[in-house]
Design a protein around this motif. Structure first.
Motif, PDB file in Angstrom:
ATOM      1  N   LYS A  62       0.843  -1.200   0.000  1.00  0.00           N
ATOM      2  CA  LYS A  62       0.000   0.000   0.000  1.00  0.00           C
ATOM      3  C   LYS A  62       0.876   1.247   0.000  1.00  0.00           C
ATOM      4  O   LYS A  62       0.561   2.245  -0.676  1.00  0.00           O
ATOM      5  N   GLU A  63       1.986   1.194   0.705  1.00  0.00           N
ATOM      6  CA  GLU A  63       2.895   2.336   0.708  1.00  0.00           C
ATOM      7  C   GLU A  63       3.453   2.590  -0.687  1.00  0.00           C
ATOM      8  O   GLU A  63       3.562   3.738  -1.126  1.00  0.00           O
ATOM      9  N   GLY A  64       3.813   1.525  -1.391  1.00  0.00           N
ATOM     10  CA  GLY A  64       4.309   1.680  -2.754  1.00  0.00           C
ATOM     11  C   GLY A  64       3.279   2.300  -3.670  1.00  0.00           C
ATOM     12  O   GLY A  64       3.603   3.124  -4.540  1.00  0.00           O
ATOM     13  N   LEU A  70       1.399   9.817  -5.071  1.00  0.00           N
ATOM     14  CA  LEU A  70       1.941  11.105  -4.653  1.00  0.00           C
ATOM     15  C   LEU A  70       2.932  11.631  -5.682  1.00  0.00           C
ATOM     16  O   LEU A  70       2.955  12.835  -5.979  1.00  0.00           O
ATOM     17  N   ASP A  71       3.730  10.753  -6.253  1.00  0.00           N
ATOM     18  CA  ASP A  71       4.686  11.209  -7.273  1.00  0.00           C
ATOM     19  C   ASP A  71       3.950  11.745  -8.495  1.00  0.00           C
ATOM     20  O   ASP A  71       4.427  12.675  -9.152  1.00  0.00           O
ATOM     21  N   ILE A 114       3.192  14.516   4.132  1.00  0.00           N
ATOM     22  CA  ILE A 114       3.765  14.858   5.427  1.00  0.00           C
ATOM     23  C   ILE A 114       4.786  13.823   5.861  1.00  0.00           C
ATOM     24  O   ILE A 114       5.804  14.158   6.474  1.00  0.00           O
ATOM     25  N   VAL A 115       4.558  12.565   5.531  1.00  0.00           N
ATOM     26  CA  VAL A 115       5.400  11.493   6.066  1.00  0.00           C
ATOM     27  C   VAL A 115       6.057  10.626   5.001  1.00  0.00           C
ATOM     28  O   VAL A 115       6.934   9.822   5.316  1.00  0.00           O
ATOM     29  N   THR A 153      10.128  21.333   3.175  1.00  0.00           N
ATOM     30  CA  THR A 153       9.344  20.850   4.316  1.00  0.00           C
ATOM     31  C   THR A 153       8.121  21.725   4.541  1.00  0.00           C
ATOM     32  O   THR A 153       7.012  21.226   4.760  1.00  0.00           O
ATOM     33  N   TYR A 154       8.317  23.027   4.487  1.00  0.00           N
ATOM     34  CA  TYR A 154       7.206  23.964   4.694  1.00  0.00           C
ATOM     35  C   TYR A 154       6.149  23.787   3.610  1.00  0.00           C
ATOM     36  O   TYR A 154       4.959  23.670   3.892  1.00  0.00           O
TER      37      TYR A 154
END
Length: 238
Positions: A62-64, A70-71, A114-115, A153-154
């Motif tokens: 699922k992370e993959g 996201l990419d 975020i993570v 990051t911001y």
């Protein structure tokens, strides 16, 4: 021996059409639906008329899957950076604006920023854009990397937070701004004098306004640091 195409036509059609790209496109459609909090494998299976486990033939986990989704968002953002290299502030502003707008459009994916590091080509393109932009100021080495890291990051965390606020609201459109202060607190001039005095100003602020204020402050800081680096380099040559 039975002919699998005759006995299992649905499975055969699934193998013919299901690939990584179709899964990503389905994930984007799910994430763009108002009120969607997450992209689940079950929802993907339902949209693709496939067994949920079929997704794992194309993504390790699922992370993959979320990394790939996201990419894709980051690719949409970097594609909107069109200013010339020397117009470094405009390039960063374009990237940050596009990232915020794309994240708001797909909040169920954006929250992962975020993570999660995508480890994909679009993420690298974004890093290259920011490093290249800040290099125009005169920053080098460790200082260049530190200012890039603060900006990245911001941008990702704040844009992700704004996207989440949109996702849990039933009234906001993509163009709307969410209030930064959020609500009115029961304070008095004697208990909290500064809050009481500035209550109207605080409640008037929007998340989008603060987002771009922070981006501009970070760019100003990088510009000042770059100018100082140029001055030190010039002094060393004398």
């Amino acid at each position: 021996m039975e002919n699998l195409e005759e006995t299992h036509p649905i499975a055969t059609r699934e193998r013919a059409r299901l690939d990584a790209e179709s899964i990503i496109e389905a994930g984007l459609r799910i994430a763009s639906k108002p009120g969607t909090a997450a992209v689940s494998v079950r929802d993907l299976g339902a949209m693709l008329d496939a067994a949920p486990t079929a997704v794992y033939r194309h993504f390790r986990s699922k992370e993959g899957l979320m990394q790939a989704l996201l990419d894709r968002l980051l690719a949409m953002s970097t594609a909107q950076v069109t200013a010339p290299t020397e117009a470094w502030r405009e390039r960063i502003t374009q990237l940050c604006t596009a990232t915020l707008n794309v994240f708001i459009a797909y909040p169920a994916i954006a929250v992962e920023a975020i993570v999660l590091s995508t480890e994909g080509p679009a993420e690298l393109d974004g890093v290259e854009i920011m490093l290249g932009a800040y290099a125009q100021t005169g920053l080098e080495g460790t200082e260049l990397v530190r200012h890039y890291a603060a900006l990245s990051t911001y941008m990702l965390s704040y844009a992700s937070g704004i996207a989440r606020a949109h996702s849990i609201s039933n009234t906001l459109t993509a163009e709307d701004s969410t209030p930064w202060w959020g609500r009115t607190y029961p304070v008095t001039a004697s208990s909290h004098p500064y809050i009481a005095a500035l209550r109207d100003e605080l409640t008037a602020l929007s998340d989008r306004e603060i987002y771009f204020l922070g981006i501009n402050e970070l760019m100003d800081s990088a510009e000042r640091a770059g100018a100082q680096a140029r001055e030190r380099a010039a002094s060393a040559e004398v």
